[in-house]
Design an enzyme around this catalytic site. Sequence first.
Site, PDB file in Angstrom:
ATOM      1  N   LYS A   9       0.875  -1.186  -0.310  1.00 32.49           N
ATOM      2  CA  LYS A   9      -0.052  -0.069   0.084  1.00 32.49           C
ATOM      3  C   LYS A   9       0.999   1.257   0.029  1.00 32.49           C
ATOM      4  O   LYS A   9       1.667   1.405   0.837  1.00 32.49           O
ATOM      5  CB  LYS A   9      -0.992   0.107   1.141  1.00 32.49           C
ATOM      6  CG  LYS A   9      -1.711   1.378   1.589  1.00 32.49           C
ATOM      7  CD  LYS A   9      -2.648   1.206   2.533  1.00 32.49           C
ATOM      8  CE  LYS A   9      -3.323   2.554   2.993  1.00 32.49           C
ATOM      9  NZ  LYS A   9      -4.256   2.636   4.291  1.00 32.49           N
TER      10      LYS A   9
ATOM     11  N   ASP B 278      -2.509  10.321   3.846  1.00 30.95           N
ATOM     12  CA  ASP B 278      -4.055   9.781   4.245  1.00 30.95           C
ATOM     13  C   ASP B 278      -4.589  10.842   5.038  1.00 30.95           C
ATOM     14  O   ASP B 278      -4.652  10.640   6.381  1.00 30.95           O
ATOM     15  CB  ASP B 278      -4.048   8.395   4.722  1.00 30.95           C
ATOM     16  CG  ASP B 278      -5.393   7.927   4.898  1.00 30.95           C
ATOM     17  OD1 ASP B 278      -6.397   8.673   4.204  1.00 30.95           O
ATOM     18  OD2 ASP B 278      -5.576   6.819   5.676  1.00 30.95           O
TER      19      ASP B 278
ATOM     20  N   LYS C  98      -9.970  12.950   8.322  1.00 30.90           N
ATOM     21  CA  LYS C  98      -9.534  12.726   9.764  1.00 30.90           C
ATOM     22  C   LYS C  98      -9.442  13.636  10.744  1.00 30.90           C
ATOM     23  O   LYS C  98      -9.370  14.683  10.277  1.00 30.90           O
ATOM     24  CB  LYS C  98      -8.224  11.716   9.684  1.00 30.90           C
ATOM     25  CG  LYS C  98      -8.035  10.347   9.116  1.00 30.90           C
ATOM     26  CD  LYS C  98      -6.615   9.934   9.023  1.00 30.90           C
ATOM     27  CE  LYS C  98      -6.680   8.622   8.386  1.00 30.90           C
ATOM     28  NZ  LYS C  98      -7.269   7.657   9.125  1.00 30.90           N
TER      29      LYS C  98
ATOM     30  N   ASP D 286       1.607   6.113   5.663  1.00 29.69           N
ATOM     31  CA  ASP D 286       0.522   5.231   5.183  1.00 29.69           C
ATOM     32  C   ASP D 286       1.333   4.470   3.828  1.00 29.69           C
ATOM     33  O   ASP D 286       0.378   3.828   3.026  1.00 29.69           O
ATOM     34  CB  ASP D 286      -0.866   6.020   4.826  1.00 29.69           C
ATOM     35  CG  ASP D 286      -2.176   5.032   5.047  1.00 29.69           C
ATOM     36  OD1 ASP D 286      -1.699   4.106   5.553  1.00 29.69           O
ATOM     37  OD2 ASP D 286      -2.825   5.465   4.541  1.00 29.69           O
TER      38      ASP D 286
ATOM     39  N   ASP E 294     -12.338   7.290   4.023  1.00 31.17           N
ATOM     40  CA  ASP E 294     -11.090   6.940   4.685  1.00 31.17           C
ATOM     41  C   ASP E 294     -10.231   5.446   4.631  1.00 31.17           C
ATOM     42  O   ASP E 294      -9.435   5.377   5.076  1.00 31.17           O
ATOM     43  CB  ASP E 294     -11.192   7.381   6.331  1.00 31.17           C
ATOM     44  CG  ASP E 294      -9.964   7.674   6.823  1.00 31.17           C
ATOM     45  OD1 ASP E 294      -8.879   7.580   6.140  1.00 31.17           O
ATOM     46  OD2 ASP E 294      -9.798   7.828   8.079  1.00 31.17           O
TER      47      ASP E 294
ATOM     48  N   GLU F  16      -9.710   3.683   2.323  1.00 25.40           N
ATOM     49  CA  GLU F  16      -9.112   4.176   0.811  1.00 25.40           C
ATOM     50  C   GLU F  16      -8.015   2.955   0.486  1.00 25.40           C
ATOM     51  O   GLU F  16      -7.830   2.568  -0.682  1.00 25.40           O
ATOM     52  CB  GLU F  16      -8.432   5.440   0.575  1.00 25.40           C
ATOM     53  CG  GLU F  16      -6.866   5.570   1.007  1.00 25.40           C
ATOM     54  CD  GLU F  16      -6.622   5.336   2.524  1.00 25.40           C
ATOM     55  OE1 GLU F  16      -7.866   5.606   3.468  1.00 25.40           O
ATOM     56  OE2 GLU F  16      -5.691   5.078   2.872  1.00 25.40           O
TER      57      GLU F  16
ATOM     58  N   ARG G 175      -7.844  -0.251   0.810  1.00 26.37           N
ATOM     59  CA  ARG G 175      -8.289  -1.379   0.260  1.00 26.37           C
ATOM     60  C   ARG G 175      -8.734  -1.227  -1.166  1.00 26.37           C
ATOM     61  O   ARG G 175      -9.047  -1.873  -2.219  1.00 26.37           O
ATOM     62  CB  ARG G 175      -9.710  -2.097   0.902  1.00 26.37           C
ATOM     63  CG  ARG G 175     -10.887  -1.185   1.239  1.00 26.37           C
ATOM     64  CD  ARG G 175     -11.651  -1.624   2.365  1.00 26.37           C
ATOM     65  NE  ARG G 175     -11.197  -1.074   3.954  1.00 26.37           N
ATOM     66  CZ  ARG G 175     -11.743  -1.344   5.023  1.00 26.37           C
ATOM     67  NH1 ARG G 175     -12.800  -1.793   5.015  1.00 26.37           N
ATOM     68  NH2 ARG G 175     -11.156  -0.607   6.025  1.00 26.37           N
TER      69      ARG G 175
HETATM   70  N1  BES Z   1      -4.320   4.543   6.988  1.00 29.98           N
HETATM   71  C1  BES Z   1      -5.510   4.268   7.846  1.00 29.98           C
HETATM   72  C2  BES Z   1      -5.357   3.001   8.805  1.00 29.98           C
HETATM   73  C3  BES Z   1      -4.664   3.468  10.047  1.00 29.98           C
HETATM   74  C4  BES Z   1      -5.227   4.148  11.114  1.00 29.98           C
HETATM   75  C5  BES Z   1      -3.389   3.129  10.307  1.00 29.98           C
HETATM   76  C6  BES Z   1      -4.526   4.612  12.190  1.00 29.98           C
HETATM   77  C7  BES Z   1      -2.586   3.588  11.448  1.00 29.98           C
HETATM   78  C8  BES Z   1      -3.252   4.250  12.346  1.00 29.98           C
HETATM   79  C9  BES Z   1      -6.601   3.667   6.927  1.00 29.98           C
HETATM   80  O1  BES Z   1      -6.713   4.276   5.436  1.00 29.98           O
HETATM   81  C10 BES Z   1      -7.995   4.158   7.346  1.00 29.98           C
HETATM   82  O2  BES Z   1      -8.088   5.164   7.706  1.00 29.98           O
HETATM   83  N2  BES Z   1      -8.517   3.165   8.122  1.00 29.98           N
HETATM   84  C11 BES Z   1      -9.804   3.596   8.528  1.00 29.98           C
HETATM   85  C12 BES Z   1     -10.756   2.619   8.068  1.00 29.98           C
HETATM   86  C13 BES Z   1     -12.196   2.904   8.489  1.00 29.98           C
HETATM   87  C14 BES Z   1     -12.769   4.025   7.883  1.00 29.98           C
HETATM   88  C15 BES Z   1     -13.106   1.800   8.274  1.00 29.98           C
HETATM   89  C16 BES Z   1      -9.709   3.228  10.319  1.00 29.98           C
HETATM   90  O3  BES Z   1      -8.928   2.381  10.716  1.00 29.98           O
HETATM   91  O4  BES Z   1     -10.145   3.894  11.037  1.00 29.98           O
HETATM   92 ZN    ZN Z   2      -4.844   4.787   4.757  1.00 30.54          ZN
HETATM   93 MN    MN Z   3      -7.586   5.997   5.546  1.00 31.57          MN
END
Ligand code: BES
Ligand code: ZN
Ligand code: MN
Length: 497
Positions: A267, A272, A279, A290, A349, A351, A353
């Site tokens: 990835k 992000d 966020k 990210d 968010d 994104e 996947r």
């Molecule tokens: N890059 C983030 C995941 C992440 C969050 C990694 C915090 C490390 C610390 C990912 O793109 C994301 O934002 N995931 C969301 C998914 C949710 C919206 C279903 C998450 O984990 O909050």
């Molecule tokens: Zn992300």
């Molecule tokens: Mn995200």
Amino acid sequence: MEFSIKNGNPEKQRNACVIVGVFEHRKLSGAAAEIDRVSEGYLGSLMRRGDMDGKLGTTLIVHNVPGTLCERVLLVGCGKEREFTDRAYRQAIQASVKALSGTGAVDAASFLAELSVRRRDLGWRVEQMVTVTSDALYRFSHPSCKKDDDRRSFSRLVINVPQRNDLRRVEHALRRGLAISGGVRLAKDLGNLPGNICTPTYLAEQAGELAKTHNLQLEVLERSDMEKLGMGSLLSVARGSRQPPKLIVLQYKKGKTGQKPMVLIGKGITFDAGGISLKPAGEMDEMKYDMCGAASALGTIKAVADLDLAINLVVVIPACENLPDGDANKPGDIVTSMSGQTIEVLNTDAEGRLILCDAMTYVEKFGPDTVIDIATLTGACVIALGHHASGLFGNEESLVKDLDNAGELAFDRAWPLPLWDDYQEQIKSNFADMANIGGRPGGSITAACFLSRFAKKYSWAHLDIAGTAWKSGKEKGATGRPVALLTHFILKRAGHR
Ligand code: BES
Ligand code: ZN
Ligand code: MN
């Protein structure tokens, strides 16, 4: 940093420092006892006076020890001898590096690898000596970010082994350690770079550098190429950014011709912000990390090339930014992936996947033996496993087992989580083939379920490295994980160890 292996007596080493272990209850290691003997009980007397009690991670530097040829002796506390585990061994090495970096010593001879560690052989101890030491000495530096600090620093370590005939046996371990450390360093450097420097274009350039130095084939797909391929999901994320997206493809071909390749997909979200599902501001800077999945894939192909492994390996990196914009994905939007499956974007968010799924369809063209994706995918994985283990998923039990074992061997551990169909229910959509989120319960599992729908044609595993790829707080920085795990996995597949 330079590492070498030697077999010699601690008192005869002419280095700036000789490193020896001591245990609790005044129990000296073999090398410490040897120095104690030639110095007529000097170390023993220090311990009796209470200057060093052998507690794990404590250190004491003593100068001009009688009967020795080195400038200093560094005593490292190793805790209780019976509890000297792999973890304790690593802590002792970390402590010794920390103690040395405060001194003028530029080289040292360490006798710590001679200590026996439960379930771990000498090769393991040598490899870990290299990786843990490089890890502890790592400093981020980049011309656009910070001036190099010009401290006189520790730069040569001689690893002592107990017997002459160990020397040849541990050569491979030394090579492994060096290759892994190099890969980890690359992954850390890329991870630590800020989003304004480490853009998708920058990642593609760095892949180009790696291609040159390591004789790899590089292809970079541009937005127009992705449009032709129908990568509607990946492109929907890229739409919110002014940086052009890149799909980076690096190939290493040292396996037999026609042998199915192993594929790593990393990835590569270079920042992000969450997109329209923005966020919160606190710690948002950390979302520069990210792209650590991409960085670890690059670090791994570098290590594999340095080891000259007989294998075919392909690294694929979907790279773009995830930002809010007038043209960005909106909650409720429906996009069509390259596989033809449609996706309702309920949260912009989620994104990762969305970009991975198109890369996963793309790699079908390589007829892969195995596909492993590596992604800082979910905050939920951090809640589930904390910062010690990466989340591990897969559609084939033996693959999951092999990755699990590789992580154990590398001390870069992962922990298997279920991918049962029960969880698939959570990503049902009323308007498309699937939704891109499955609610809060089991968030890292539903993310993996989403990816599994694009992995029907090959054996696949997914590493969620959200908790392991970087550290927050005072020690903020990329860790270079899981380069060590992946390199060990590939070593095994290439018939080593
Ligand atoms: N890059 C983030 C995941 C992440 C969050 C990694 C915090 C490390 C610390 C990912 O793109 C994301 O934002 N995931 C969301 C998914 C949710 C919206 C279903 C998450 O984990 O909050
Ligand atoms: Zn992300
Ligand atoms: Mn995200």
